[in-house]
Write an enzyme that holds these catalytic residues in place. Sequence first.
Site, PDB file in Angstrom:
ATOM      1  N   ARG A 198     -29.578  -4.999  16.467  1.00  0.00           N
ATOM      2  CA  ARG A 198     -29.530  -3.621  16.958  1.00  0.00           C
ATOM      3  C   ARG A 198     -28.328  -2.977  16.294  1.00  0.00           C
ATOM      4  O   ARG A 198     -27.231  -3.532  16.318  1.00  0.00           O
ATOM      5  CB  ARG A 198     -29.361  -3.664  18.483  1.00  0.00           C
ATOM      6  CG  ARG A 198     -29.226  -2.324  19.148  1.00  0.00           C
ATOM      7  CD  ARG A 198     -30.626  -1.818  19.485  1.00  0.00           C
ATOM      8  NE  ARG A 198     -30.651  -0.809  20.502  1.00  0.00           N
ATOM      9  CZ  ARG A 198     -30.297   0.441  20.330  1.00  0.00           C
ATOM     10  NH1 ARG A 198     -29.815   0.842  19.183  1.00  0.00           N
ATOM     11  NH2 ARG A 198     -30.398   1.313  21.303  1.00  0.00           N
ATOM     12  N   GLU A 207     -37.990   6.276  20.033  1.00  0.00           N
ATOM     13  CA  GLU A 207     -38.953   5.189  20.157  1.00  0.00           C
ATOM     14  C   GLU A 207     -40.113   5.469  19.207  1.00  0.00           C
ATOM     15  O   GLU A 207     -40.391   6.621  18.881  1.00  0.00           O
ATOM     16  CB  GLU A 207     -39.451   5.087  21.601  1.00  0.00           C
ATOM     17  CG  GLU A 207     -38.342   4.810  22.613  1.00  0.00           C
ATOM     18  CD  GLU A 207     -37.635   3.484  22.386  1.00  0.00           C
ATOM     19  OE1 GLU A 207     -38.287   2.490  22.012  1.00  0.00           O
ATOM     20  OE2 GLU A 207     -36.407   3.435  22.591  1.00  0.00           O
ATOM     21  N   ARG A 227     -30.106  -9.544  21.498  1.00  0.00           N
ATOM     22  CA  ARG A 227     -30.032  -9.084  20.110  1.00  0.00           C
ATOM     23  C   ARG A 227     -28.572  -9.066  19.663  1.00  0.00           C
ATOM     24  O   ARG A 227     -27.676  -8.811  20.468  1.00  0.00           O
ATOM     25  CB  ARG A 227     -30.605  -7.672  19.981  1.00  0.00           C
ATOM     26  CG  ARG A 227     -32.061  -7.578  20.346  1.00  0.00           C
ATOM     27  CD  ARG A 227     -32.567  -6.150  20.309  1.00  0.00           C
ATOM     28  NE  ARG A 227     -31.864  -5.325  21.293  1.00  0.00           N
ATOM     29  CZ  ARG A 227     -32.267  -4.122  21.682  1.00  0.00           C
ATOM     30  NH1 ARG A 227     -33.355  -3.582  21.162  1.00  0.00           N
ATOM     31  NH2 ARG A 227     -31.586  -3.432  22.576  1.00  0.00           N
TER      32      ARG A 227
END
Length: 141
Positions: free
Chosen positions: A24, A32, A68
């Site tokens: 990330r 999105e 992440r």
Amino acid sequence: VVKGSIYDGDTLRVARGGQELKIRLCGIDAPEKDQAGGIESRDHLRSLVAQGDGSIGVVPIEKDRYGRTVADLFVIRPDDSEIHLNSQMIADGHAYHYTQYSDSCPQPIVLDIAEEQAKSAGVGLWQNPNAEKPWDYRKRN
């Protein structure tokens, strides 16, 4: 130095050796994929990565709650100039500075400056005064 696939404008996968990491980008939030601007954001990140040799420099910062790796990412162009993907995505108007989560980033001020430039130039997401911030979109959906 790693290679991988790009999921959206702020998340990608990289392979190093036999290991795959989900990364990330620190301090940014992109629309999105099913949100207005989402596919454009993903494609823009792909185009920035494509300016390099397929490798991505990763400076890991921390792990997020989804496991992440949160990181600063860099691509080296053939002329040896460098693209800081985090700030470039914001400067080009394909992501927002995610101030709520940028304190741990090495230089959140760079993200601030990139967003001011994008806003004043009216590029990308800033062309639409009604563009919905990704964090508001996620809350609503």
